[in-house]
Design an enzyme around this catalytic site. Structure first.
Site, PDB file in Angstrom:
ATOM      1  N   ASP A  27      72.585 -17.973  21.429  1.00 59.77           N
ATOM      2  CA  ASP A  27      71.863 -17.382  22.162  1.00 59.77           C
ATOM      3  C   ASP A  27      71.164 -15.603  21.903  1.00 59.77           C
ATOM      4  OD1 ASP A  27      70.022 -18.067  24.690  1.00 59.77           O
ATOM      5  OD2 ASP A  27      71.182 -17.011  25.734  1.00 59.77           O
ATOM      6  N   PHE A  28      69.683 -15.670  22.483  1.00 62.54           N
ATOM      7  CA  PHE A  28      69.337 -14.141  22.338  1.00 62.54           C
ATOM      8  C   PHE A  28      69.567 -13.209  23.963  1.00 62.54           C
ATOM      9  CE2 PHE A  28      65.488 -11.698  22.434  1.00 62.54           C
ATOM     10  CZ  PHE A  28      65.849 -10.392  21.708  1.00 62.54           C
ATOM     11  N   ASP A  29      68.805 -14.167  25.000  1.00 65.33           N
ATOM     12  CA  ASP A  29      68.418 -12.851  26.228  1.00 65.33           C
ATOM     13  C   ASP A  29      68.984 -13.154  26.800  1.00 65.33           C
ATOM     14  OD1 ASP A  29      65.589 -11.886  26.337  1.00 65.33           O
ATOM     15  OD2 ASP A  29      65.135 -14.698  25.649  1.00 65.33           O
ATOM     16  N   ASP A 208      74.264 -18.304  27.854  1.00 67.62           N
ATOM     17  CA  ASP A 208      75.044 -17.571  28.949  1.00 67.62           C
ATOM     18  C   ASP A 208      74.090 -17.730  29.728  1.00 67.62           C
ATOM     19  OD1 ASP A 208      71.766 -14.906  29.890  1.00 67.62           O
ATOM     20  OD2 ASP A 208      72.097 -16.056  28.055  1.00 67.62           O
TER      21      ASP A 208
END
Length: 266
Positions: A27-29, A208
């Site tokens: 994932d990124f954020d 997350d």
């Protein structure tokens, strides 16, 4: 390879020993990037990008799978060999060109109309919530709204009403509501595609947020099919309890994700 009582260091060592069989889906954020009040200001933690290319050269696949547009991911996480799957996998960059699900393209006028309705709504105007134009989706962010807790219910009702009015799907997240066309596609589908196309035997997902739950569910299915898997949840004050409960391994914030990647690359 369900981690169980395995530490992050032990899990990374076991994965590195089978690197050529491993698909690493990130994932990124909140995972590679610390959460920030202004979503446009999100950037990967210092040191992350430098690891992605070396990891992609050794592992079966390294894929960034996010609700962000693919072009945004490619711009801020540019590294050779990395796959960028935006809009939960409905958009991907191939040979420098963005490929989009045709159903999304057809729904763009509807998304634009819904974005205008949100922009004109009392809840968004009065709260100062920020609208993110994702081209094929629109998101309402309250992270930088003072006393955002006071606006949560009202913005939630507004977002749901407008989503229903325009026939869009509502995807809630951490202080964000995303409206997008009801085109089938989530992070679970994206993970399965990466695994199928790379031929990976071992699958790792690191995330997350609520949007990562379908990816965790896909790993449960892949495990039943005989794939060793590792579900890594990134803990924060906002991390959903169901994601943490479903994880094989929990790390503390993007800093520990970075350390995990360093161990994989070592």
């Amino acid at each position: 390879m369900s981690a169980g009582t395995m530490t992050a260091e032990q899990a990374a060592k076991a994965l590195a020993e089978r690197a050529e069989e491993v698909a690493l889906c990130l994932d990124f954020d909140g995972t590679l990037s610390p959460m920030v009040d202004d979503p446009e200001a999100a950037r990967p933690l210092h040191g992350v990008v430098e690891l992605l290319g070396p990891l992609a050269s050794r592992f079966a696949a390294v894929a960034i799978i996010s609700g962000r547009p693919a072009a945004y991911l490619a711009e801020h996480l540019a590294a050779p060999g990395v796959r960028y799957l935006g809009l939960y996998g409905l958009q991907e960059i191939h040979d420098g060109e963005i490929q989009v699900d045709r159903r999304l393209e057809a729904a763009r006028p509807t998304v634009e109309a819904a974005a205008q309705a949100l922009r004109e709504s009392d809840a968004v105007r009065e709260s100062g919530a920020w609208l993110e134009d994702k081209e094929y989706a629109v998101a309402v962010h309250t992270r930088r709204v003072p006393n955002y807790e006071e606006w949560t219910d009202r913005i939630d009702r507004t977002a749901r009403e407008i989503a229903d009015r325009f026939g869009l799907e509502l995807i809630p997240g951490k202080l964000v509501w995303e409206l997008r066309p009801p085109v089938r596609g989530d992070k679970g589908d994206a993970v399965r595609r990466v695994v199928a196309e790379s031929g990976a035997r071992v699958v790792v997902v690191v995330g997350d947020d609520l949007g990562d739950l379908p990816a965790f569910a896909a790993l449960t299915e892949l495990a039943a099919e005989g794939h060793p898997v590792l579900r890594v949840a990134v803990r924060s004050e906002e991390a959903p309890a169901e994601l943490l409960d479903a994880a094989d391994l929990v790390v503390e914030g993007p800093e520990e994700v970075l350390e995990f990647l360093r161990r994989l690359a070592a």
